[in-house]
Design a protein around this motif. Structure first.
Motif, mmCIF file in Angstrom:
data_model
loop_
_atom_site.group_PDB
_atom_site.id
_atom_site.type_symbol
_atom_site.label_atom_id
_atom_site.label_comp_id
_atom_site.label_asym_id
_atom_site.label_seq_id
_atom_site.Cartn_x
_atom_site.Cartn_y
_atom_site.Cartn_z
ATOM 1 N N VAL A 147 -3.171 4.350 68.681
ATOM 2 C CA VAL A 147 -4.386 5.047 69.091
ATOM 3 C C VAL A 147 -4.377 6.420 68.437
ATOM 4 C CG1 VAL A 147 -5.779 5.841 71.032
ATOM 5 C CG2 VAL A 147 -4.323 3.805 71.297
ATOM 6 N N ASP A 148 -5.398 6.696 67.637
ATOM 7 C CA ASP A 148 -5.485 7.969 66.925
ATOM 8 C C ASP A 148 -6.158 9.026 67.812
ATOM 9 O OD1 ASP A 148 -4.976 9.540 64.782
ATOM 10 O OD2 ASP A 148 -6.561 8.753 63.491
ATOM 11 N N ASP A 149 -6.070 10.303 67.368
ATOM 12 C CA ASP A 149 -6.629 11.415 68.149
ATOM 13 C C ASP A 149 -8.117 11.240 68.442
ATOM 14 O OD1 ASP A 149 -4.174 12.517 68.035
ATOM 15 O OD2 ASP A 149 -4.638 13.960 66.436
ATOM 16 N N ASP A 150 -8.841 10.627 67.510
ATOM 17 C CA ASP A 150 -10.292 10.478 67.693
ATOM 18 C C ASP A 150 -10.656 9.222 68.497
ATOM 19 O OD1 ASP A 150 -9.770 8.436 65.916
ATOM 20 O OD2 ASP A 150 -10.831 9.356 64.222
ATOM 21 N N THR A 152 -9.718 6.124 67.776
ATOM 22 C CA THR A 152 -9.618 4.908 66.964
ATOM 23 C C THR A 152 -8.396 4.108 67.399
ATOM 24 O OG1 THR A 152 -10.619 5.999 65.070
ATOM 25 C CG2 THR A 152 -9.309 4.029 64.603
ATOM 26 N N ARG A 153 -8.578 2.799 67.602
ATOM 27 C CA ARG A 153 -7.462 1.923 67.977
ATOM 28 C C ARG A 153 -7.247 0.904 66.867
ATOM 29 N NH1 ARG A 153 -7.324 2.777 73.641
ATOM 30 N NH2 ARG A 153 -5.737 1.193 73.974
ATOM 31 N N VAL A 154 -5.987 0.735 66.486
ATOM 32 C CA VAL A 154 -5.661 -0.234 65.435
ATOM 33 C C VAL A 154 -4.565 -1.155 65.942
ATOM 34 C CG1 VAL A 154 -4.871 -0.566 63.056
ATOM 35 C CG2 VAL A 154 -6.236 1.457 63.635
ATOM 36 N N ARG A 155 -4.833 -2.438 65.998
ATOM 37 C CA ARG A 155 -3.792 -3.444 66.281
ATOM 38 C C ARG A 155 -3.278 -3.937 64.935
ATOM 39 N NH1 ARG A 155 -4.475 -8.263 69.579
ATOM 40 N NH2 ARG A 155 -2.566 -7.706 70.701
ATOM 41 N N VAL A 156 -1.966 -3.826 64.733
ATOM 42 C CA VAL A 156 -1.365 -4.232 63.459
ATOM 43 C C VAL A 156 -0.858 -5.667 63.613
ATOM 44 C CG1 VAL A 156 0.297 -3.647 61.659
ATOM 45 C CG2 VAL A 156 -0.676 -1.826 63.096
ATOM 46 N N ILE A 157 -1.698 -6.611 63.179
ATOM 47 C CA ILE A 157 -1.372 -8.028 63.343
ATOM 48 C C ILE A 157 -0.296 -8.427 62.328
ATOM 49 C CG2 ILE A 157 -2.340 -10.377 63.411
ATOM 50 C CD1 ILE A 157 -3.728 -8.557 65.410
ATOM 51 N N VAL A 158 -0.520 -8.057 61.077
ATOM 52 C CA VAL A 158 0.436 -8.338 60.000
ATOM 53 C C VAL A 158 0.466 -7.141 59.066
ATOM 54 C CG1 VAL A 158 1.171 -9.993 58.240
ATOM 55 C CG2 VAL A 158 -0.396 -10.744 60.019
ATOM 56 N N PRO A 183 -14.577 4.379 68.060
ATOM 57 C CA PRO A 183 -15.538 4.864 69.047
ATOM 58 C C PRO A 183 -16.871 5.228 68.371
ATOM 59 C CG PRO A 183 -13.438 6.016 69.234
ATOM 60 C CD PRO A 183 -13.408 5.253 67.948
ATOM 61 N N ALA A 184 -17.907 5.378 69.178
ATOM 62 C CA ALA A 184 -19.242 5.688 68.667
ATOM 63 C C ALA A 184 -19.213 6.853 67.681
ATOM 64 C CB ALA A 184 -20.164 6.010 69.837
ATOM 65 N N GLY A 185 -19.817 6.650 66.544
ATOM 66 C CA GLY A 185 -20.030 7.726 65.579
ATOM 67 C C GLY A 185 -18.807 8.159 64.786
ATOM 68 N N VAL A 186 -17.656 7.639 65.098
ATOM 69 C CA VAL A 186 -16.433 8.103 64.410
ATOM 70 C C VAL A 186 -16.441 7.633 62.954
ATOM 71 C CG1 VAL A 186 -13.929 7.682 64.225
ATOM 72 C CG2 VAL A 186 -14.942 8.387 66.404
ATOM 73 N N ARG A 187 -16.023 8.526 62.071
ATOM 74 C CA ARG A 187 -15.947 8.220 60.648
ATOM 75 C C ARG A 187 -14.482 8.258 60.246
ATOM 76 N NH1 ARG A 187 -16.250 11.486 55.958
ATOM 77 N NH2 ARG A 187 -16.970 10.267 54.188
ATOM 78 N N LYS A 188 -14.066 7.267 59.478
ATOM 79 C CA LYS A 188 -12.652 7.105 59.197
ATOM 80 C C LYS A 188 -12.437 6.709 57.753
ATOM 81 C CE LYS A 188 -9.033 7.264 61.858
ATOM 82 N NZ LYS A 188 -8.775 8.499 62.594
#
Ligand code: FE2
Length: 301
Positions: A147-150, A152-158, A183-188
């Protein structure tokens, strides 16, 4: 840093598979070079049990690997190696068919009648087409989530991402398979190694993927690495986004946020001879596979 251009966005198309399962196919059975090392991507999210309960009864595979990622509902699995089990929400199954496997996948859905998930096919190089079959079952709790500060959630499958490594290993296509929620409006901006072929698949909300080469679109930001960044249309549910070469992608979530898979792998760049669930390099190898099935010698050992 160089931004990967968006080569194409397209909607997954309705398809029927197994014994009558309604699904949506983002790609597969067309040009196998397009997203090499990946051959096929099916979205089997469905809220009507009549459209999935017939499942995928016993069938063979040779020459490929399949990854199944379940979001909701359950899939009962069995194969000729003797593996049996049930995949539930958040679980992943990686199957290396190699020289040959017979398996069945029978979806049962959850209490709400939902069966949600995805299946990806990865090709095997000639040197591993006839490798010993292998099966990896990965529980949801084994999959790292960042989970990033903004938010953003990333599940690392592989694969490896932001210093974390997914639990599935030893896959020929060297894949990186990420489940990303913005999340809404987040740019990455997300790095993707240059040598990889990459695509995204949007399945919740909307996402706009920046394209440095697009002549028209909404101007998001004037300067990123010296280039103007333009945004193509927002991509919604069931949209495949195919990227060109570069070492990063940029994405912005719509007002309701966005969730998408970001999948990439090292191209194999070999001839493909493909018949249904069997993918080899030559017609002669396909004929041999058919003969082995007829003769009862498809399964080694
Ligand atoms: Fe299968």
């Amino acid at each position: 840093m160089s931004l990967r251009p968006v080569m194409e966005t397209r909607k997954a198309a309705p398809a029927m598979e197994g014994a009558g399962v309604h699904l949506h196919r983002a790609f597969g059975f067309q040009d196998p070079t397009e997203l090499d090392p990946f051959l096929l991507f099916d979205d089997f999210r469905n809220d009507n049990p009549e459209h999935f309960l017939r499942g995928f009864p016993w069938h063979p595979h040779r020459g490929i690997e399949t990854i199944t990622y379940v979001l909701a509902g359950t899939v009962a699995h069995g194969d000729s190696l003797g593996n049996t089990g049930t995949l539930g929400a958040g679980d992943v199954q990686w199957m290396t068919a190699g020289s040959g496997i017979l398996h069945q996948e029978m979806p049962t859905g959850n209490a709400q009648g939902q069966m949600h998930g995805f299946q990806l096919w990865g090709n095997l190089p000639a040197s591993q087409k006839m490798t010993a079959p292998r099966y990896q079952d990965v529980g949801a709790q084994e999959i790292p989530e960042i989970v990033d500060d903004d938010g953003t959630r990333v599940r690392v499958i592989v694969g490896e991402f932001w210093g974390r490594t997914g639990p599935v290993d030893g896959i020929a296509a060297d894949p990186q398979y990420l489940d990303i929620s913005l999340p809404a409006g987040v740019r990455k901006t997300i790095p993707v190694d240059t040598y990889r072929r990459a695509f995204a698949y949007v399945f919740e909300g909307h996402a706009a993927f920046a394209d440095a080469s697009a002549p028209a679109g909404v101007l998001l930001e004037k300067e990123v690495a010296g280039e103007e960044i333009h945004i193509r249309d927002m991509s919604g549910n069931r949209t495949l986004v195919r990227f060109g070469t570069g070492d990063e992608i940029t994405v912005q979530a719509g007002p309701e946020g966005a969730r998408f898979l970001l999948i990439s792998g090292a191209p194999i760049a070999e001839p493909v001879a493909w018949h249904g669930p069997i993918v080899m390099n030559t017609q002669a190898e396909l004929m041999q596979a058919m003969k082995d099935l007829r003769d009862g010698t498809f399964i080694q050992g």
